[in-house]
Design a protein around this motif. Structure first.
Motif, PDB file in Angstrom:
ATOM      1  N   ASN A   1       0.806  -1.230   0.000  1.00  0.00           N
ATOM      2  CA  ASN A   1       0.000   0.000   0.000  1.00  0.00           C
ATOM      3  C   ASN A   1       0.835   1.274   0.000  1.00  0.00           C
ATOM      4  OD1 ASN A   1      -2.553  -1.292  -0.040  1.00  0.00           O
ATOM      5  ND2 ASN A   1      -2.305  -1.763   2.125  1.00  0.00           N
ATOM      6  N   ASP A   2       2.028   1.201  -0.583  1.00  0.00           N
ATOM      7  CA  ASP A   2       2.878   2.382  -0.754  1.00  0.00           C
ATOM      8  C   ASP A   2       2.842   2.763  -2.237  1.00  0.00           C
ATOM      9  OD1 ASP A   2       4.820   4.323  -0.929  1.00  0.00           O
ATOM     10  OD2 ASP A   2       6.364   3.177   0.130  1.00  0.00           O
ATOM     11  N   ASN A   3       1.734   3.369  -2.652  1.00  0.00           N
ATOM     12  CA  ASN A   3       1.538   3.676  -4.071  1.00  0.00           C
ATOM     13  C   ASN A   3       2.494   4.738  -4.583  1.00  0.00           C
ATOM     14  OD1 ASN A   3      -0.409   1.746  -4.146  1.00  0.00           O
ATOM     15  ND2 ASN A   3      -2.130   3.158  -4.120  1.00  0.00           N
ATOM     16  N   THR A   4       2.999   5.597  -3.720  1.00  0.00           N
ATOM     17  CA  THR A   4       3.956   6.621  -4.153  1.00  0.00           C
ATOM     18  C   THR A   4       5.210   5.967  -4.716  1.00  0.00           C
ATOM     19  OG1 THR A   4       3.109   8.137  -2.489  1.00  0.00           O
ATOM     20  CG2 THR A   4       5.277   8.635  -3.413  1.00  0.00           C
ATOM     21  N   ASN A   5       5.796   5.043  -3.975  1.00  0.00           N
ATOM     22  CA  ASN A   5       6.989   4.352  -4.466  1.00  0.00           C
ATOM     23  C   ASN A   5       6.652   3.397  -5.605  1.00  0.00           C
ATOM     24  OD1 ASN A   5       9.297   5.358  -3.083  1.00  0.00           O
ATOM     25  ND2 ASN A   5       8.522   4.411  -1.210  1.00  0.00           N
ATOM     26  N   ALA A   6       5.485   2.773  -5.557  1.00  0.00           N
ATOM     27  CA  ALA A   6       5.078   1.888  -6.647  1.00  0.00           C
ATOM     28  C   ALA A   6       5.027   2.663  -7.967  1.00  0.00           C
ATOM     29  CB  ALA A   6       3.730   1.254  -6.349  1.00  0.00           C
ATOM     30  N   LEU A   7       4.433   3.844  -7.932  1.00  0.00           N
ATOM     31  CA  LEU A   7       4.356   4.685  -9.139  1.00  0.00           C
ATOM     32  C   LEU A   7       5.730   5.173  -9.563  1.00  0.00           C
ATOM     33  CD1 LEU A   7       1.109   6.642  -8.302  1.00  0.00           C
ATOM     34  CD2 LEU A   7       1.464   5.134 -10.278  1.00  0.00           C
ATOM     35  N   LYS A   8       6.568   5.467  -8.593  1.00  0.00           N
ATOM     36  CA  LYS A   8       7.929   5.932  -8.913  1.00  0.00           C
ATOM     37  C   LYS A   8       8.667   4.900  -9.772  1.00  0.00           C
ATOM     38  CE  LYS A   8      12.074   6.021  -6.334  1.00  0.00           C
ATOM     39  NZ  LYS A   8      12.701   6.125  -5.019  1.00  0.00           N
ATOM     40  N   TYR A   9       8.609   3.635  -9.365  1.00  0.00           N
ATOM     41  CA  TYR A   9       9.346   2.598 -10.087  1.00  0.00           C
ATOM     42  C   TYR A   9       8.719   2.258 -11.434  1.00  0.00           C
ATOM     43  CZ  TYR A   9      12.381   1.972  -6.117  1.00  0.00           C
ATOM     44  OH  TYR A   9      13.307   2.187  -5.128  1.00  0.00           O
ATOM     45  N   ILE A  10       7.413   2.187 -11.492  1.00  0.00           N
ATOM     46  CA  ILE A  10       6.786   1.848 -12.780  1.00  0.00           C
ATOM     47  C   ILE A  10       6.945   3.008 -13.766  1.00  0.00           C
ATOM     48  CG2 ILE A  10       4.398   2.588 -12.381  1.00  0.00           C
ATOM     49  CD1 ILE A  10       3.587  -0.163 -13.613  1.00  0.00           C
ATOM     50  N   ASN A  11       6.925   4.235 -13.269  1.00  0.00           N
ATOM     51  CA  ASN A  11       7.104   5.387 -14.160  1.00  0.00           C
ATOM     52  C   ASN A  11       8.540   5.535 -14.632  1.00  0.00           C
ATOM     53  OD1 ASN A  11       4.475   6.309 -14.537  1.00  0.00           O
ATOM     54  ND2 ASN A  11       4.482   7.403 -12.590  1.00  0.00           N
ATOM     55  N   MET A  12       9.492   4.973 -13.896  1.00  0.00           N
ATOM     56  CA  MET A  12      10.880   4.960 -14.393  1.00  0.00           C
ATOM     57  C   MET A  12      10.962   4.192 -15.710  1.00  0.00           C
ATOM     58  SD  MET A  12      12.997   4.434 -10.836  1.00  0.00           S
ATOM     59  CE  MET A  12      14.595   4.186 -11.615  1.00  0.00           C
ATOM     60  N   ILE A  13      10.213   3.107 -15.791  1.00  0.00           N
ATOM     61  CA  ILE A  13      10.186   2.324 -17.033  1.00  0.00           C
ATOM     62  C   ILE A  13       9.494   3.123 -18.126  1.00  0.00           C
ATOM     63  CG2 ILE A  13       9.315   0.221 -18.129  1.00  0.00           C
ATOM     64  CD1 ILE A  13       9.362  -1.044 -15.301  1.00  0.00           C
ATOM     65  N   ARG A  14       8.349   3.677 -17.802  1.00  0.00           N
ATOM     66  CA  ARG A  14       7.578   4.429 -18.796  1.00  0.00           C
ATOM     67  C   ARG A  14       8.355   5.648 -19.295  1.00  0.00           C
ATOM     68  NH1 ARG A  14       2.398   2.678 -19.306  1.00  0.00           N
ATOM     69  NH2 ARG A  14       1.612   4.671 -20.012  1.00  0.00           N
ATOM     70  N   GLN A  15       9.101   6.323 -18.420  1.00  0.00           N
ATOM     71  CA  GLN A  15       9.894   7.480 -18.853  1.00  0.00           C
ATOM     72  C   GLN A  15      10.951   7.076 -19.868  1.00  0.00           C
ATOM     73  OE1 GLN A  15      11.109   8.905 -14.980  1.00  0.00           O
ATOM     74  NE2 GLN A  15       9.906  10.768 -15.234  1.00  0.00           N
ATOM     75  N   SER A  16      11.525   5.896 -19.693  1.00  0.00           N
ATOM     76  CA  SER A  16      12.564   5.464 -20.634  1.00  0.00           C
ATOM     77  C   SER A  16      11.977   4.948 -21.941  1.00  0.00           C
ATOM     78  CB  SER A  16      13.433   4.386 -19.995  1.00  0.00           C
ATOM     79  OG  SER A  16      12.700   3.193 -19.830  1.00  0.00           O
ATOM     80  N   ARG A  17      10.689   4.601 -21.956  1.00  0.00           N
ATOM     81  CA  ARG A  17      10.056   4.039 -23.159  1.00  0.00           C
ATOM     82  C   ARG A  17       9.184   5.044 -23.897  1.00  0.00           C
ATOM     83  NH1 ARG A  17      13.360   0.803 -21.632  1.00  0.00           N
ATOM     84  NH2 ARG A  17      13.003  -1.372 -21.156  1.00  0.00           N
ATOM     85  N   ILE A  18       8.569   5.955 -23.165  1.00  0.00           N
ATOM     86  CA  ILE A  18       7.620   6.896 -23.762  1.00  0.00           C
ATOM     87  C   ILE A  18       8.205   8.298 -23.639  1.00  0.00           C
ATOM     88  CG2 ILE A  18       5.242   7.740 -23.739  1.00  0.00           C
ATOM     89  CD1 ILE A  18       4.530   5.174 -22.142  1.00  0.00           C
ATOM     90  N   THR A  19       9.058   8.661 -24.572  1.00  0.00           N
ATOM     91  CA  THR A  19       9.733   9.958 -24.475  1.00  0.00           C
ATOM     92  C   THR A  19       8.950  11.073 -25.144  1.00  0.00           C
ATOM     93  OG1 THR A  19      10.991   9.434 -26.457  1.00  0.00           O
ATOM     94  CG2 THR A  19      12.014   8.916 -24.323  1.00  0.00           C
ATOM     95  N   ALA A  20       8.050  10.728 -26.054  1.00  0.00           N
ATOM     96  CA  ALA A  20       7.351  11.761 -26.821  1.00  0.00           C
ATOM     97  C   ALA A  20       6.321  12.513 -25.981  1.00  0.00           C
ATOM     98  CB  ALA A  20       6.673  11.138 -28.033  1.00  0.00           C
ATOM     99  N   SER A  21       5.714  11.852 -25.024  1.00  0.00           N
ATOM    100  CA  SER A  21       4.633  12.470 -24.279  1.00  0.00           C
ATOM    101  C   SER A  21       4.760  12.156 -22.791  1.00  0.00           C
ATOM    102  CB  SER A  21       3.285  11.974 -24.814  1.00  0.00           C
ATOM    103  OG  SER A  21       2.242  12.561 -24.093  1.00  0.00           O
ATOM    104  N   PRO A  22       5.332  13.059 -22.018  1.00  0.00           N
ATOM    105  CA  PRO A  22       5.503  12.782 -20.588  1.00  0.00           C
ATOM    106  C   PRO A  22       4.184  12.690 -19.821  1.00  0.00           C
ATOM    107  CG  PRO A  22       6.218  15.014 -21.118  1.00  0.00           C
ATOM    108  CD  PRO A  22       5.878  14.337 -22.416  1.00  0.00           C
TER     109      PRO A  22
END
Length: 134
Positions: free
Chosen positions: A19-40
């Motif tokens: 139930n620590d969604n802040t850190n959960a989002l941090k890690y999953i968004n690290m992947i998305r940031q490296s894959r989806i560069t066109a639209s943050p």
């Protein structure tokens, strides 16, 4: 062998389950940031088990781990019934119903595979997994 994005997904899942969604989002968004560069703005703002399963599917496609993941989280049968096989491709219906027969044919007991008879014999008459002929 693990790839770094898989480690990030595992961390994200662990934090989500605590139930620590802040850190959960941090890690999953690290992947998305490296894959989806066109639209943050495509970074996630909420997380759930279904969101994680979809991200696992995109990131680890064709790496042979999907079955084990779905089995671990208890969604194997439901996901196969929903998405298993190919009914059509680019608007053309599958020519053979066997291409998507897994949707109708998967049963709850398929989560466990049958134990080979030689293994059962070596263990002194070990019982077969439920659902398979003995």
């Amino acid at each position: 062998m693990y790839r770094y994005p898989q480690v990030l997904l595992i961390a994200s899942e662990a934090y989500m389950r605590m139930n620590d969604n802040t850190n959960a989002l941090k890690y999953i968004n690290m992947i998305r940031q490296s894959r989806i560069t066109a639209s943050p703005n495509q970074l996630l703002t909420t997380i759930s088990e279904d969101v994680l399963l979809d991200e696992y599917a995109r990131e680890l496609a064709f790496e042979g781990q999907r079955w084990f993941l779905l089995k671990r989280v208890g969604k194997l049968v439901a996901r196969v019934r929903l998405y298993g096989g190919v009914t059509s491709f680019r608007g053309v219906a599958a020519p053979n119903p066997l291409y998507y027969a897994c949707r109708a044919n998967i049963q709850d007991y398929h989560v466990r595979w049958p134990i080979p008879q030689a293994e059962r014999d070596a263990m002194g008459g070990f019982p077969q997994n439920p659902g398979y002929n003995q």
